[in-house]
Design a protein around this motif. Structure first.
Motif, PDB file in Angstrom:
ATOM      1  N   GLY A 126       0.792  -1.222   0.000  1.00 45.35           N
ATOM      2  CA  GLY A 126       0.000   0.000   0.000  1.00 45.35           C
ATOM      3  C   GLY A 126       0.821   1.266   0.000  1.00 45.35           C
ATOM      4  N   GLU A 127       1.936   1.283   0.715  1.00 41.43           N
ATOM      5  CA  GLU A 127       2.789   2.456   0.849  1.00 41.43           C
ATOM      6  C   GLU A 127       4.229   2.047   0.591  1.00 41.43           C
ATOM      7  N   THR A 128       4.997   2.936  -0.045  1.00 40.78           N
ATOM      8  CA  THR A 128       6.396   2.646  -0.314  1.00 40.78           C
ATOM      9  C   THR A 128       7.286   3.770   0.200  1.00 40.78           C
ATOM     10  N   LEU A 129       8.358   3.385   0.884  1.00 38.37           N
ATOM     11  CA  LEU A 129       9.379   4.324   1.330  1.00 38.37           C
ATOM     12  C   LEU A 129      10.717   3.872   0.754  1.00 38.37           C
ATOM     13  N   ALA A 130      11.622   4.806   0.512  1.00 39.55           N
ATOM     14  CA  ALA A 130      12.960   4.479   0.019  1.00 39.55           C
ATOM     15  C   ALA A 130      13.984   5.036   0.993  1.00 39.55           C
ATOM     16  N   TRP A 131      14.843   4.157   1.500  1.00 41.29           N
ATOM     17  CA  TRP A 131      15.881   4.560   2.449  1.00 41.29           C
ATOM     18  C   TRP A 131      17.260   4.305   1.848  1.00 41.29           C
ATOM     19  N   PRO A 132      18.230   5.184   2.102  1.00 40.12           N
ATOM     20  CA  PRO A 132      19.590   4.995   1.584  1.00 40.12           C
ATOM     21  C   PRO A 132      20.401   4.053   2.467  1.00 40.12           C
ATOM     22  N   THR A 133      19.925   2.826   2.607  1.00 36.12           N
ATOM     23  CA  THR A 133      20.557   1.857   3.502  1.00 36.12           C
ATOM     24  C   THR A 133      20.860   0.567   2.757  1.00 36.12           C
ATOM     25  N   SER A 134      21.651  -0.280   3.386  1.00 34.60           N
ATOM     26  CA  SER A 134      21.867  -1.617   2.852  1.00 34.60           C
ATOM     27  C   SER A 134      20.762  -2.541   3.366  1.00 34.60           C
ATOM     28  N   SER A 167      20.018  -4.360   5.970  1.00 34.67           N
ATOM     29  CA  SER A 167      19.559  -4.555   7.352  1.00 34.67           C
ATOM     30  C   SER A 167      19.442  -3.238   8.118  1.00 34.67           C
ATOM     31  N   PRO A 168      18.502  -2.373   7.741  1.00 31.93           N
ATOM     32  CA  PRO A 168      18.400  -1.071   8.410  1.00 31.93           C
ATOM     33  C   PRO A 168      18.009  -1.161   9.883  1.00 31.93           C
ATOM     34  N   TYR A 169      17.424  -2.270  10.310  1.00 29.94           N
ATOM     35  CA  TYR A 169      17.100  -2.386  11.728  1.00 29.94           C
ATOM     36  C   TYR A 169      18.369  -2.482  12.572  1.00 29.94           C
ATOM     37  N   LEU A 170      19.498  -2.803  11.917  1.00 30.31           N
ATOM     38  CA  LEU A 170      20.793  -2.822  12.592  1.00 30.31           C
ATOM     39  C   LEU A 170      21.594  -1.550  12.325  1.00 30.31           C
ATOM     40  N   SER A 171      21.579  -1.086  11.068  1.00 25.50           N
ATOM     41  CA  SER A 171      22.406   0.068  10.701  1.00 25.50           C
ATOM     42  C   SER A 171      21.739   1.401  10.973  1.00 25.50           C
ATOM     43  N   ARG A 172      20.413   1.453  10.827  1.00 24.04           N
ATOM     44  CA  ARG A 172      19.674   2.689  11.062  1.00 24.04           C
ATOM     45  C   ARG A 172      18.430   2.414  11.900  1.00 24.04           C
ATOM     46  N   PRO A 173      18.619   1.953  13.139  1.00 24.50           N
ATOM     47  CA  PRO A 173      17.456   1.652  13.975  1.00 24.50           C
ATOM     48  C   PRO A 173      16.587   2.872  14.238  1.00 24.50           C
TER      49      PRO A 173
END
Length: 228
Positions: free
Chosen positions: A194-202, A204-210
């Protein structure tokens, strides 16, 4: 309540830091172990946790955990973190083959997978750091790689028998620097949400960008479950 579903080769312990952060905000987290020999068994294990919740929970699914999340019932909202969103009859191998044909390059996971004689694939820890945790701190990346464990060698052939997309709201997070699941594949999966977001991460963002993950959960959480 938030339910966190880990991906292939991973385990609930990978969510420890995120779980601690969420607990401090007043959000309870359950992370079932999906180390089962078939997709129906993994779905059943996660469904049991969903059914134990007093209200329909929010689900956070990472990578192959998305295949489990997509078959659950009684869920208010799913956040897909670079995860698989497959149709019935479609497999991860099907998706990978299409991507190889489109790009002319091998699947990036082939660089880290080591088939074993026991019916499982193993992940080379050093390669895993580059593939799964490229934007993590060296300490977090090394710790995460040490937690990796063998995975069934036939998961690429698994396919859901039912999906919940017509009744369950979802948000897809595309990880633009992902070296495990191609961004072009993620775009296809995101189109099913339903919704899309784009993050500049590799991967595993829950580890790199919690912080990003925590902010997203806190934004959706009031819509996905009652505050404690």
């Amino acid at each position: 309540m938030l339910i966190a579903l880990h991906g292939s080769w991973h385990q609930p312990a990978h969510f420890a830091d995120l779980t601690s952060r969420l607990t401090h905000t007043g959000i309870d987290v359950l992370a079932p172990d999906l180390d089962k020999d078939s997709l129906p068994d993994r779905v059943a294990a996660a469904q049991q946790v969903v059914d134990s919740c007093p209200e329909p929970p929010l689900v956070l699914a990472h990578s192959f955990g998305g295949l489990v999340a997509g078959s659950l019932t009684g869920v208010r909202h799913i956040i897909h973190l670079a995860s698989y969103v497959l149709d019935p009859g479609e497999t991860a191998i099907d998706v990978a083959v299409r991507a190889i044909e489109q790009t002319g390059t091998p699947d990036p996971l082939l660089a880290v997978m080591r088939p074993g004689p026991d019916g499982y694939t193993h992940v080379d820890p050093e390669s895993a750091i580059e593939t799964f945790y490229a934007d993590c701190s060296p300490e977090h990346a090394k710790a995460a790689a040490q937690l990796l464990r063998p995975e069934r060698d036939d998961i690429g052939q698994w396919t859901p028998t039912q999906v919940n997309r017509d009744v369950t709201p979802s948000t897809y997070v595309q990880c633009e620097q992902d070296r495990a699941l191609r961004p072009e594949i993620q775009e296809q999966f995101a189109a099913r949400c339903g919704e899309t977001l784009a993050w500049p991460t590799s991967h595993s963002p829950y580890l790199s960008r919690p912080d990003l993950v925590l902010d997203l959960i806190c934004r959706i959480y009031p819509r996905g479950a009652s505050q404690p």
